[in-house]
Design a protein around this motif. Structure first.
Motif, PDB file in Angstrom:
ATOM      1  N   UNK A 128       0.836  -1.205   0.000  1.00 13.66           N
ATOM      2  CA  UNK A 128       0.000   0.000   0.000  1.00 13.66           C
ATOM      3  C   UNK A 128       0.869   1.253   0.000  1.00 13.66           C
ATOM      4  N   UNK A 129       1.914   1.260   0.808  1.00 11.06           N
ATOM      5  CA  UNK A 129       2.823   2.413   0.850  1.00 11.06           C
ATOM      6  C   UNK A 129       3.463   2.620  -0.524  1.00 11.06           C
ATOM      7  N   UNK A 130       3.962   1.536  -1.118  1.00  9.62           N
ATOM      8  CA  UNK A 130       4.599   1.641  -2.431  1.00  9.62           C
ATOM      9  C   UNK A 130       3.614   2.150  -3.476  1.00  9.62           C
ATOM     10  N   UNK A 131       2.388   1.631  -3.466  1.00 11.59           N
ATOM     11  CA  UNK A 131       1.372   2.086  -4.419  1.00 11.59           C
ATOM     12  C   UNK A 131       1.049   3.564  -4.217  1.00 11.59           C
ATOM     13  N   UNK A 132       0.875   3.960  -2.958  1.00  7.98           N
ATOM     14  CA  UNK A 132       0.560   5.358  -2.661  1.00  7.98           C
ATOM     15  C   UNK A 132       1.673   6.284  -3.137  1.00  7.98           C
ATOM     16  N   UNK A 133       2.902   5.927  -2.841  1.00  7.16           N
ATOM     17  CA  UNK A 133       4.025   6.774  -3.249  1.00  7.16           C
ATOM     18  C   UNK A 133       4.167   6.819  -4.766  1.00  7.16           C
ATOM     19  N   UNK A 134       3.887   5.714  -5.431  1.00  4.27           N
ATOM     20  CA  UNK A 134       3.922   5.688  -6.891  1.00  4.27           C
ATOM     21  C   UNK A 134       2.865   6.629  -7.467  1.00  4.27           C
ATOM     22  N   UNK A 135       1.660   6.572  -6.924  1.00  2.87           N
ATOM     23  CA  UNK A 135       0.585   7.462  -7.392  1.00  2.87           C
ATOM     24  C   UNK A 135       0.955   8.920  -7.091  1.00  2.87           C
ATOM     25  N   UNK A 136       1.478   9.183  -5.890  1.00  2.00           N
ATOM     26  CA  UNK A 136       1.866  10.552  -5.534  1.00  2.00           C
ATOM     27  C   UNK A 136       2.924  11.076  -6.495  1.00  2.00           C
ATOM     28  N   UNK A 137       3.868  10.220  -6.858  1.00  2.00           N
ATOM     29  CA  UNK A 137       4.911  10.616  -7.804  1.00  2.00           C
ATOM     30  C   UNK A 137       4.307  10.957  -9.173  1.00  2.00           C
ATOM     31  N   UNK A 138       3.382  10.152  -9.640  1.00  2.00           N
ATOM     32  CA  UNK A 138       2.726  10.418 -10.928  1.00  2.00           C
ATOM     33  C   UNK A 138       1.903  11.709 -10.855  1.00  2.00           C
ATOM     34  N   UNK A 139       1.196  11.920  -9.742  1.00  2.00           N
ATOM     35  CA  UNK A 139       0.412  13.145  -9.595  1.00  2.00           C
ATOM     36  C   UNK A 139       1.317  14.377  -9.601  1.00  2.00           C
ATOM     37  N   UNK A 140       2.453  14.269  -8.918  1.00  5.89           N
ATOM     38  CA  UNK A 140       3.401  15.385  -8.901  1.00  5.89           C
ATOM     39  C   UNK A 140       3.949  15.655 -10.295  1.00  5.89           C
ATOM     40  N   UNK A 141       4.300  14.600 -11.014  1.00  3.21           N
ATOM     41  CA  UNK A 141       4.842  14.761 -12.361  1.00  3.21           C
ATOM     42  C   UNK A 141       3.801  15.419 -13.274  1.00  3.21           C
ATOM     43  N   UNK A 142       2.554  14.958 -13.176  1.00  3.49           N
ATOM     44  CA  UNK A 142       1.480  15.548 -13.980  1.00  3.49           C
ATOM     45  C   UNK A 142       1.265  17.015 -13.626  1.00  3.49           C
ATOM     46  N   UNK A 143       1.290  17.316 -12.328  1.00  3.41           N
ATOM     47  CA  UNK A 143       1.099  18.694 -11.889  1.00  3.41           C
ATOM     48  C   UNK A 143       2.251  19.582 -12.367  1.00  3.41           C
ATOM     49  N   UNK A 144       3.459  19.078 -12.266  1.00  2.29           N
ATOM     50  CA  UNK A 144       4.629  19.826 -12.747  1.00  2.29           C
ATOM     51  C   UNK A 144       4.492  20.103 -14.243  1.00  2.29           C
ATOM     52  N   UNK A 145       4.057  19.091 -14.987  1.00  2.71           N
ATOM     53  CA  UNK A 145       3.866  19.263 -16.428  1.00  2.71           C
ATOM     54  C   UNK A 145       2.818  20.347 -16.699  1.00  2.71           C
ATOM     55  N   UNK A 146       1.729  20.330 -15.940  1.00  2.00           N
ATOM     56  CA  UNK A 146       0.678  21.340 -16.092  1.00  2.00           C
ATOM     57  C   UNK A 146       1.227  22.732 -15.787  1.00  2.00           C
ATOM     58  N   UNK A 147       2.004  22.856 -14.711  1.00  2.00           N
ATOM     59  CA  UNK A 147       2.593  24.155 -14.367  1.00  2.00           C
ATOM     60  C   UNK A 147       3.554  24.621 -15.450  1.00  2.00           C
ATOM     61  N   UNK A 148       4.341  23.697 -15.983  1.00  2.00           N
ATOM     62  CA  UNK A 148       5.296  24.037 -17.029  1.00  2.00           C
ATOM     63  C   UNK A 148       4.585  24.498 -18.289  1.00  2.00           C
ATOM     64  N   UNK A 149       3.481  23.843 -18.624  1.00  2.00           N
ATOM     65  CA  UNK A 149       2.704  24.243 -19.801  1.00  2.00           C
ATOM     66  C   UNK A 149       2.135  25.636 -19.628  1.00  2.00           C
TER      67      UNK A 149
END
Length: 153
Positions: A128-149
């Motif tokens: 569960x911890x690994x899954x949560x951190x993986x999702x958090x990492x993807x959400x951060x990457x997506x958010x960073x991409x949105x901010x960069x755009x």
């Protein structure tokens, strides 16, 4: 107007982001680097040898800026450039063994303690911890991409 109440896990994650940023700044300070140079060094330590162009892409910087970063770090012994034996025009940059040891000596205690804590959890909790951190990492990457755009507009 008040902000919506966050789940305690989301608040804890926000606190972790803040601590990660502060830790990164402190490691850079100890190594005698500015934060930009440390981030480049850290990226190189994680990826292994890459071209300046690839490092620029990873950092979201221009090749000219990245070349200046690499030159500064090379002059201080943190990175080295290697020309390809097949095509001398191709140059890769890598972290020196001494710089890698320096980074690891600063980071290892935290990584070891974190790993030991995770290993002590029941297997289903680790998943569960690994899954949560993986999702958090993807959400951060997506958010960073949105901010960069938005910034590029």
């Amino acid at each position: 107007m008040t902000a919506p109440q966050q789940h305690p896990a989301a608040s804890a994650l926000q606190g972790l982001f803040t601590l990660a940023n502060e830790t990164e700044r402190e490691v850079a300070r100890i190594l005698g680097l500015n934060l930009t140079d440390y981030r480049a060094l850290s990226a190189l330590a994680q990826t292994g040898p890459v071209t300046v162009g690839k490092l620029a892409e990873d950092l979201g910087a221009t090749p000219a800026t990245t070349t200046a970063i690499v030159s500064r770090m090379e002059s201080r012994g943190y990175v080295e450039r290697h020309r390809s034996t097949d095509d001398r025009r191709h140059v890769q940059v890598s972290v020196t063994p001494a710089a890698n040891r320096g980074i690891m000596n600063l980071i290892r205690p935290l990584m070891t303690a974190t790993n030991e804590h995770i290993k002590a959890l029941p297997a289903d909790h680790r998943a569960v911890v690994a899954d949560f951190l993986d999702v958090a990492q993807h959400l951060m990457r997506d958010h960073l991409h949105t901010l960069s755009e938005k910034d590029a507009r």
